[in-house]
Write an enzyme that holds these catalytic residues in place. Structure first.
Site, mmCIF file in Angstrom:
data_model
loop_
_atom_site.group_PDB
_atom_site.id
_atom_site.type_symbol
_atom_site.label_atom_id
_atom_site.label_comp_id
_atom_site.label_asym_id
_atom_site.label_seq_id
_atom_site.Cartn_x
_atom_site.Cartn_y
_atom_site.Cartn_z
ATOM 1 N N GLU A 1 10.886 -4.789 4.342
ATOM 2 C CA GLU A 1 10.836 -6.288 3.782
ATOM 3 C C GLU A 1 10.362 -6.233 2.038
ATOM 4 O OE1 GLU A 1 9.143 -5.056 6.370
ATOM 5 O OE2 GLU A 1 9.151 -6.244 8.100
ATOM 6 N N HIS B 1 -5.439 -33.710 17.122
ATOM 7 C CA HIS B 1 -4.482 -34.767 17.702
ATOM 8 C C HIS B 1 -3.222 -33.726 18.216
ATOM 9 C CE1 HIS B 1 -6.547 -38.153 15.740
ATOM 10 N NE2 HIS B 1 -6.876 -37.203 15.056
ATOM 11 N N GLU C 1 -4.833 -7.034 14.528
ATOM 12 C CA GLU C 1 -4.216 -5.625 14.167
ATOM 13 C C GLU C 1 -5.397 -4.801 14.334
ATOM 14 O OE1 GLU C 1 -0.834 -4.665 11.384
ATOM 15 O OE2 GLU C 1 -2.658 -4.618 10.153
ATOM 16 N N GLY D 1 -4.891 -1.698 4.627
ATOM 17 C CA GLY D 1 -3.887 -2.704 4.327
ATOM 18 C C GLY D 1 -4.497 -4.256 4.531
ATOM 19 N N ARG D 2 -4.977 -4.422 5.765
ATOM 20 C CA ARG D 2 -5.696 -5.735 5.927
ATOM 21 C C ARG D 2 -7.133 -5.993 5.336
ATOM 22 N NH1 ARG D 2 -4.610 -2.769 10.446
ATOM 23 N NH2 ARG D 2 -6.511 -2.067 11.508
ATOM 24 N N LYS E 1 9.536 -1.155 14.268
ATOM 25 C CA LYS E 1 10.099 -0.560 13.072
ATOM 26 C C LYS E 1 11.097 0.394 13.495
ATOM 27 C CE LYS E 1 5.886 -1.200 10.280
ATOM 28 N NZ LYS E 1 4.903 -0.726 9.399
ATOM 29 N N LYS F 1 0.902 -1.108 -0.136
ATOM 30 C CA LYS F 1 -0.070 0.040 0.048
ATOM 31 C C LYS F 1 0.807 1.348 0.065
ATOM 32 C CE LYS F 1 -3.475 2.326 2.316
ATOM 33 N NZ LYS F 1 -4.365 2.792 3.332
HETATM 34 O O1 F6P Z 1 3.088 -3.183 9.803
HETATM 35 C C1 F6P Z 1 1.639 -3.430 9.586
HETATM 36 C C2 F6P Z 1 1.358 -2.983 8.100
HETATM 37 O O2 F6P Z 1 1.299 -1.567 8.155
HETATM 38 C C3 F6P Z 1 0.155 -3.469 7.954
HETATM 39 O O3 F6P Z 1 -1.025 -3.096 8.508
HETATM 40 C C4 F6P Z 1 0.237 -3.974 6.251
HETATM 41 O O4 F6P Z 1 -0.893 -4.674 5.848
HETATM 42 C C5 F6P Z 1 1.567 -4.266 6.236
HETATM 43 O O5 F6P Z 1 2.292 -3.440 7.250
HETATM 44 C C6 F6P Z 1 1.811 -3.855 5.075
HETATM 45 O O6 F6P Z 1 2.127 -2.648 4.255
HETATM 46 P P1 F6P Z 1 2.338 -2.108 3.088
HETATM 47 O O7 F6P Z 1 1.131 -2.638 2.118
HETATM 48 O O8 F6P Z 1 2.490 -0.520 3.138
HETATM 49 O O9 F6P Z 1 3.658 -2.510 2.617
#
Ligand code: F6P
Length: 505
Positions: free
Chosen positions: A198, A368, A337, A251-252, A478, A192
């Protein structure tokens, strides 16, 4: 006139609540009273909340609570595209992506979806050459939804082989490389913000991999999925391959937007639209049904009851369906979240627990492994079971029969318990569960299941008076990681020691 919030809670807290067995004995209509069905274009989903402790008195109390919490107004604002995320001054317009919501937002989403359709179709028709694999790079909401949907819906056949890579641990990306041929692989960079470390690090490594393996124009193999298209263009993606979505989509909640690109590529456009339509059916239900007849709200009533009055610290979800193997992972982010908060939407400290810890897995495997604690442990864990009447496999029907029988047996056992003269062999029973029974797991049903949980999460937040749409709790770690990277700051002795041991100090 609505009664004050505190009074509604008072009423709920003072209700006498019989055991589950007593509730069934007293009311022959309990199953139908506490079950609801959402009809999709094809097939339906049954939501059976009869094995929870919801009584008529509790429901009446929770309906008052919803009224005093301003549920109708909050729901109106949600669908109208008004601000429901006050700390960030944002709307939360995931339903507009499914065609339900503010007219302008629905139109904008539909135009962006058309752009995505054209690109998906062009790829399927070979405009980017032969495409056998897609490495989808994203994390959190930019990964969990696509991973779940692709895994659930491509059991029979995937039009493109999708690998979702989220972790910065290079092992994740190397695994995807090992499974893909660079000459026939596209890379989707899903973020987003288009800044997440990452994702951007993994994206650079994926480009390098293409280059090192003879792909002439690595950037030409990249599709960007983002709410900040200008950043993707600046990073090097041609704007014809940038698929934007609106800032007002969290995002979620973003798998319905261009973040769902790998889903559409893997299952085909018509099925992707069926996925959105299934969710839209639940949107319409959530928008129009009132009180406990509103199924996500009813589920939230039970959630609140167990978390607040029975001190349940966790809630477990077990899908008795291999296709939904990633459902609990997905739900963890959605619920934890969103509702893992300690202050109200006004910024005051909350006076009761908020989100329980969501966890789970698949049946029958989990039986199990972890069900011992559910049956005889000291923690109360409300359980959701999810199952499909139709099998996902073509093997001997015995497989699916045994799967379903076990699913239903677990709910019955949790409720009934069993007394034995030997305490070690006794089961207390009276342990609650809910069952979501789908006719099948297809795109529309999966869309409906996810939308149900989005609205359940929202309904819980409204009842608790918290903002489910921000997530500032993820920022501090972060920030510290950035400071470590930059150097020049010192931390606590334990952290300093760890950094030194790893050669990072
Ligand atoms: O660290 C949490 C977060 O902001 C989530 O809410 C989001 O889905 C994820 O990181 C990834 O963010 P982005 O889509 O901006 O890379």
């Amino acid at each position: 006139m609505s009664i004050p919030h505190g009074e509604a809670w008072q009423r709920i807290a003072t209700e006498t609540v019989p055991t589950l067995t007593e509730l069934f004995a007293a009311d022959p209509e309990r199953v139908s009273r506490l079950s609801g069905r959402i009809q999709l274009d094809q097939g339906s989903v049954l939501f059976d909340w009869s094995k929870t402790h919801l009584t008529e008195g509790l429901i009446a109390g929770f309906e008052q609570l919803a009224e005093s919490a301003g549920f109708d107004e909050m729901r109106r604002r949600l669908f109208a595209g008004e601000v429901v995320n006050p700390t960030e001054g944002r709307a939360a317009e995931h339903s507009a992506l499914r065609g339900v919501g503010n007219v302008a937002s629905v139109e904008e989403a539909s135009a962006l979806r058309e752009r995505m359709r054209l690109l998906v179709q062009a790829i399927h028709e070979g405009a980017l050459g032969e495409v056998k694999h897609l490495i989808h790079i994203g994390i959190g909401g930019s990964a969990l939804g696509p991973a779940l949907a692709v895994d659930a819906l491509t059991h029979d056949l995937a039009l493109v082989d999708v690998h979702v890579v989220s972790n910065i641990d290079g092992v994740a990306l190397e695994r995807a490389f090992a499974a893909c041929d660079p000459a026939t692989t596209l890379i989707a960079v899903a973020s987003k913000t288009f800044t997440t470390i990452e994702t951007m690090t993994n994206a650079q490594s994926a480009l390098r991999w293409l280059e090192e393996n003879g792909v002439q124009d690595p950037y030409g193999r990249v599709i960007a999925l983002t709410a900040y298209p200008e950043k993707a263009v600046e990073w090097g993606v041609d704007e014809t391959r940038v698929l934007p979505f609106a800032e007002s989509v969290g995002g979620r909640y973003s798998l319905w937007s261009s973040i769902g690109f790998p889903i559409a590529l893997a299952i085909g456009w018509n099925d992707f639209e069926a996925f959105l339509d299934g969710a839209a059916t639940v949107d319409r239900h959530f928008h129009s049904a009132n009180g406990a007849a509103n199924l996500p709200l009813r589920a939230a009533f039970a959630d609140q009851y167990y978390t607040r009055l029975r001190q349940a610290q966790t809630r477990a979800v077990f899908a008795y369906d291999e296709r939904l193997g990633l459902f609990s992972d997905y739900l963890q982010q959605l619920e934890m979240e969103s509702n893992g908060k300690s202050v109200t939407a006004e910024g005051d400290p909350v006076d009761a627990p908020t989100s329980p810890i969501t966890w789970g897995g698949v049946g029958t495997d989990a039986q199990h492994a972890v069900f011992q604690l559910l049956h005889q442990g000291t923690n109360l864990v409300p359980v959701d079971f999810i199952a499909s009447i139709a099998p996902g496999d073509d093997l001997d029907p015995a497989h699916h029969r045994i799967l379903l029988m076990n699913c239903f047996a677990q709910g019955a056992a949790l409720m009934a318990g069993r007394q034995s003269p030997d305490p070690a062999r006794s089961y207390p029973g009276d342990r609650p569960s809910a069952t979501i029974l789908c006719d099948d797991i297809d795109p529309a049903t999966l869309g409906a299941l996810i939308a149900f949980h989005e609205h359940r999460t929202f309904a819980n937040a409204v009842l608790m008076g918290i903002n489910p749409f921000d997530q500032f709790g993820v920022e501090l770690g972060k920030d510290i990681a950035k400071k470590i990277e930059k150097g020049g700051e010192s931390f606590d002795p334990s952290t300093e020691n760890l950094l030194q041991m790893a050669g990072l100090g």
